[in-house]
Each structure stands twice: as C-alpha cells, then as structure tokens.
Design an enzyme around this catalytic site. Structure first.
Site, short mmCIF file in Angstrom:
data_model
loop_
_atom_site.label_atom_id
_atom_site.label_comp_id
_atom_site.label_asym_id
_atom_site.label_seq_id
_atom_site.Cartn_x
_atom_site.Cartn_y
_atom_site.Cartn_z
N ARG A 94 0.44 -0.93 -1.35
CA ARG A 94 0.76 -1.47 -2.66
C ARG A 94 2.29 -1.53 -2.98
O ARG A 94 3.01 -0.60 -2.86
CB ARG A 94 0.11 -0.83 -3.76
CG ARG A 94 -1.42 -1.03 -3.59
CD ARG A 94 -1.76 -2.27 -4.33
NE ARG A 94 -1.56 -2.50 -5.50
CZ ARG A 94 -1.48 -3.93 -6.15
NH1 ARG A 94 -1.80 -4.86 -5.29
NH2 ARG A 94 -0.98 -4.16 -7.24
N LEU A 96 4.91 -1.08 -5.80
CA LEU A 96 4.72 -0.37 -7.03
C LEU A 96 5.66 -1.12 -8.05
O LEU A 96 6.79 -1.81 -7.63
CB LEU A 96 5.51 0.78 -6.77
CG LEU A 96 4.67 1.65 -5.79
CD1 LEU A 96 5.36 2.97 -5.38
CD2 LEU A 96 3.14 2.05 -6.32
N HIS A 112 7.45 5.98 6.37
CA HIS A 112 7.45 4.74 6.88
C HIS A 112 7.43 4.56 8.44
O HIS A 112 8.32 5.66 9.14
CB HIS A 112 8.61 3.97 6.38
CG HIS A 112 8.90 2.54 6.82
ND1 HIS A 112 7.96 1.54 6.31
CD2 HIS A 112 9.69 1.84 7.74
CE1 HIS A 112 8.28 0.60 7.01
NE2 HIS A 112 9.17 0.36 7.88
N ASP A 148 11.14 0.31 0.94
CA ASP A 148 11.57 1.13 2.18
C ASP A 148 13.09 1.54 2.09
O ASP A 148 13.59 1.26 3.32
CB ASP A 148 11.06 0.47 3.44
CG ASP A 148 9.64 0.33 3.49
OD1 ASP A 148 8.62 1.14 2.89
OD2 ASP A 148 8.98 -0.81 4.08
C1 GRF Z 1 1.32 5.08 8.69
O1 GRF Z 1 1.78 4.53 10.20
C2 GRF Z 1 2.46 5.11 7.69
O2 GRF Z 1 3.45 5.33 8.38
C3 GRF Z 1 2.33 3.69 7.18
O3 GRF Z 1 1.13 3.50 7.22
C4 GRF Z 1 0.36 4.29 8.21
C5 GRF Z 1 -0.70 4.80 7.55
O4 GRF Z 1 -1.48 5.61 8.49
N1 GRF Z 1 3.18 3.87 5.87
P1 GRF Z 1 -2.39 6.73 7.93
O5 GRF Z 1 -3.58 6.06 6.83
O6 GRF Z 1 -1.88 7.96 7.28
O7 GRF Z 1 -3.68 7.09 9.02
#
Ligand code: GRF
Length: 204
Positions: A94, A96, A112, A148
């Site tokens: 989402r 924000l 990220h 990000d």
């Molecule tokens: C991860 O790669 C994270 O970096 C990104 O979304 C993905 C989420 O994976 N923001 P999980 O739900 O933690 O397995």
C-alpha cells in the site's frame, strides 16, 4: 533487561519477513516484541502464520473506506489501540498517506528488494537482470513520503549470476532480507539509530 518495544508488522501476503522478525524476537535479548501483525488483505497467508505463533493479528480490507487517508487513519487507530511504538512494513503493498507517514516518522521501517536508490518500485529482480547488474540486494530504510526513498539503515548485496531467472535472484535476495531486517529493527528499537539528513548512524 529494559522493557521490549512493542512493534507492529504490516503485511499484505506471504509474510516471510514477518516470520524472520518474529523469530528474532524470540531471543531473550531482543529489543522488541512483535505485539501485532496487521494486514490490509484479510486472508493474507502471513496472518495465519502469526496466529500460530500466538501473536495478535488484525486485518482490514483497504477498499471502501473513502480513500487512502481515511483507511490509514483507521490503521493508525488500530496501532495505537495496541500501544505500538514502532512499525515494520514487510511486503505491505500500500502507498501510505502523508499523515500516516508523518505520524510514524523515525519509527517506521520498510524492507525493499533492491540496493536503493537503484530500482525503487516493483519488479526489482527482473529490472536488475535486464539492466545487467552484477550485484543486486536489499535495503532496510526509514519510511518517508517518497516511495522507497527514506534514509537507509542496512543493505546486503548478492551476486547476479549468468543463468539467473528473476525467481532465482529473488530467492537469493530474500535470504539476505531475512538476515538484515531483524538486525535493523533491533537497532532501531534499542535506540541505537540516529538520522542526520539522508544518513543513518549507529547501525553496527
Ligand atoms: C519482500 O521481497 C520484500 O522485500 C518486499 O515484498 C516482499 C515480501 O515478501 N517489500 P514476504 O511477504 O516478506 O515474504
């Protein structure tokens, strides 16, 4: 030991980073406890995982609340009801609202899957391969109103191999995500981090 900081982990899906954060919190000397897992997807797989670890969960479908700010205000109220001190976004899909970001400024982290500032946004693994990067990785950063883009707490790099598919590369990066996110959150909750401009000091 001092009282542990109450953390909410916000997810939208699988929740593997959430699991890594929960498992780190099971160590006696961890500076935080996961006091709540919140999802904007009511059947997010991670909610079940959290419940089976005995962690309080809450969910609210983001649709039909009269806009982003109104939805975020409800999320904010849930976090405050649970006396949350820090927020960890972990695959929370989402954007924000500014009010939400302002309210948690300096107390909200995101993970990220790229070496920021390269590849903000989605499809990072495909983009790293297509760009010909030799190194790719992940970043834990403070959340600011620009997607990000907040001050970087921790990063880890992995090689991009000749025969990598996006999925293979994603799996290699994910292992590093699970390693650095708990470390960064522990440092934040222990009060070790100091932000000066774009830079974060105190992460060891
Ligand atoms: C991860 O790669 C994270 O970096 C990104 O979304 C993905 C989420 O994976 N923001 P999980 O739900 O933690 O397995």
């Amino acid at each position: 030991m001092a009282e542990r900081a109450r953390v909410a982990v916000l997810i939208s899906g699988r929740g593997s980073n959430m699991e890594a954060l929960i498992s780190a919190a099971q160590q006696a000397d961890c500076s935080y406890e996961v006091a709540l897992v919140f999802a904007n997807v009511v059947d997010a797989k991670g909610l079940e995982t959290a419940r089976s670890s005995g962690i309080a969960t809450a969910s609210l479908d983001h649709r039909g609340h009269g806009g982003r700010a109104a939805f975020d205000a409800k999320v904010d109220a849930i976090l405050r009801e649970h006396r949350i001190r820090f927020v960890a976004l972990a695959g929370y899909m989402r954007l924000l609202s500014d009010a939400f970001v302002d309210g948690w400024q300096g107390r909200m982290l995101n993970i990220h899957p790229s070496l920021l500032p390269s590849f903000p946004g989605l499809h990072t693994h495909e983009r790293a391969i297509e760009t010909g990067c030799r190194l790719h990785g992940c970043t834990v950063h403070f959340v600011t109103s620009e997607l990000d883009c907040g001050p970087i707490v921790a990063q880890a790099a992995v090689p991009v191999l000749d025969d990598d598919t996006p999925d293979m590369l994603a799996a290699r990066v994910l292992t590093e995500e699970h390693r650095i996110y708990p470390e960064a959150l522990k440092a934040l909750c222990a009060g070790q981090l100091r932000i000066e401009g774009n830079r974060v000091f105190g992460f060891r």
